[in-house]
Design a protein around this motif. Sequence first.
Motif, mmCIF file in Angstrom:
data_model
loop_
_atom_site.group_PDB
_atom_site.id
_atom_site.type_symbol
_atom_site.label_atom_id
_atom_site.label_comp_id
_atom_site.label_asym_id
_atom_site.label_seq_id
_atom_site.Cartn_x
_atom_site.Cartn_y
_atom_site.Cartn_z
ATOM 1 N N SER A 1 4.745 -0.635 8.302
ATOM 2 C CA SER A 1 3.443 -1.295 8.175
ATOM 3 C C SER A 1 3.012 -1.450 6.728
ATOM 4 N N SER A 2 2.652 -2.677 6.376
ATOM 5 C CA SER A 2 2.124 -2.931 5.034
ATOM 6 C C SER A 2 0.691 -2.433 4.901
ATOM 7 N N GLY A 3 0.072 -2.023 6.016
ATOM 8 C CA GLY A 3 -1.293 -1.524 5.982
ATOM 9 C C GLY A 3 -1.402 -0.019 5.982
ATOM 10 N N SER A 4 -0.300 0.688 5.828
ATOM 11 C CA SER A 4 -0.327 2.149 5.875
ATOM 12 C C SER A 4 -0.700 2.741 4.521
ATOM 13 N N PHE A 5 -1.142 3.993 4.558
ATOM 14 C CA PHE A 5 -1.416 4.717 3.315
ATOM 15 C C PHE A 5 -0.130 4.875 2.522
ATOM 16 N N ASN A 6 0.984 5.043 3.228
ATOM 17 C CA ASN A 6 2.283 5.148 2.571
ATOM 18 C C ASN A 6 2.586 3.889 1.768
ATOM 19 N N SER A 7 2.272 2.740 2.345
ATOM 20 C CA SER A 7 2.473 1.476 1.646
ATOM 21 C C SER A 7 1.584 1.400 0.415
ATOM 22 N N ALA A 8 0.344 1.876 0.557
ATOM 23 C CA ALA A 8 -0.571 1.867 -0.576
ATOM 24 C C ALA A 8 -0.059 2.752 -1.707
ATOM 25 N N ALA A 9 0.512 3.913 -1.343
ATOM 26 C CA ALA A 9 1.078 4.808 -2.359
ATOM 27 C C ALA A 9 2.279 4.159 -3.038
ATOM 28 N N LYS A 10 3.094 3.459 -2.245
ATOM 29 C CA LYS A 10 4.245 2.736 -2.820
ATOM 30 C C LYS A 10 3.778 1.632 -3.767
ATOM 31 N N ASP A 11 2.783 0.862 -3.341
ATOM 32 C CA ASP A 11 2.266 -0.217 -4.175
ATOM 33 C C ASP A 11 1.669 0.316 -5.469
ATOM 34 N N ALA A 12 0.997 1.468 -5.379
ATOM 35 C CA ALA A 12 0.427 2.077 -6.587
ATOM 36 C C ALA A 12 1.533 2.461 -7.563
ATOM 37 N N ALA A 13 2.642 2.987 -7.030
ATOM 38 C CA ALA A 13 3.772 3.357 -7.884
ATOM 39 C C ALA A 13 4.356 2.124 -8.565
ATOM 40 N N VAL A 14 4.537 1.046 -7.800
ATOM 41 C CA VAL A 14 5.062 -0.194 -8.372
ATOM 42 C C VAL A 14 4.152 -0.692 -9.489
ATOM 43 N N GLU A 15 2.856 -0.701 -9.222
ATOM 44 C CA GLU A 15 1.899 -1.216 -10.206
ATOM 45 C C GLU A 15 1.891 -0.403 -11.486
ATOM 46 N N VAL A 16 1.793 0.927 -11.349
ATOM 47 C CA VAL A 16 1.705 1.790 -12.526
ATOM 48 C C VAL A 16 3.005 1.777 -13.320
#
Length: 310
Positions: free
Chosen positions: A26-41
């Motif tokens: 799921s792209s809406g999971s907290f796990n996805s949000a943590a992954k996206d944060a890692a990519v961004e930073v």
Amino acid sequence: MSNPAFTISCFKMASKKVLIVYAHQSSGSFNSAAKDAAVEVLTAKGCTVEVSDLYAMKFKATATAEDITGKVKNADHFCYGEETKLAWEAGKLTADITEEQRKLTEADLVIFQVEPELVCLCFEKPCLCYELTLSPTAQFPMYWFTVPAIMKGWMDRVLTLGFAFTHEKRYSQGIFKDKKAMLSFTTGSQESMFSANGINGDMNVTLWPLQNGILHYCGFQVLAPQIFWAPSHIPSEARGTMLEGWRTRMQGLLGENPLAFTPLDCFDGEKGYQLKPEVHEKHAAKEFGLTVGTHLGKALPPNNQMKAGV
């Protein structure tokens, strides 16, 4: 029980190449949000980031003879470890494995984002473990206190004998000893439930097979885990604060010291890899054991798998 979504991250300062091995649907999971944060930073810090989305790739989870192209050495008594070692040496592993091994070899930082344990005991109605929304609130089931099949399959099939470890090159002398690794995960249970007196047991014990038995076994220096405690049971603002804390930590992550593991040369290979007498004697009078696994029959060292320097 809880819903950890594990993130494993490996780091090395030099070329700043990042591989994210991602295992969530799921792209809406907290796990996805943590992954996206890692990519961004990490991208902002100048890293080149590549993502292996295992579910999107339909990555094969089972380790079988089909992972080898051409004939195997002994089809009647097939030994996966030995056969894949020979195939790796001969360049006869399947393309999906060799591609992931290429990514891992080139990467200075590797993040495995996974989801352990399939039992839901959150006792919420409706169950929050399965609530997937477009905000970073979602949780997903744990897979029996370990990684899900698709991620375990990645580890089984990619971390092959010869490529990721040998009898001589493992633990502190392992092949990936110049890389760092870490777990970052969410839980569905409160922190107290993963304590020494909690129903789920000590989180340090839960982490030992993953951090010592896989990451450190392959030589990785293992950084302290990033744990997001029960994000599905807190307000959205608090979840946002969790992600900001993760972003902040990543700014200095490369300079962190790893967790403590007992070096391989402290064990006697000629005596079944038992701790050498002089090492045992040195710690005989101490209150705690060496590590969660090598505890010497003593109390476990507090936070041995959760904080560096203990």
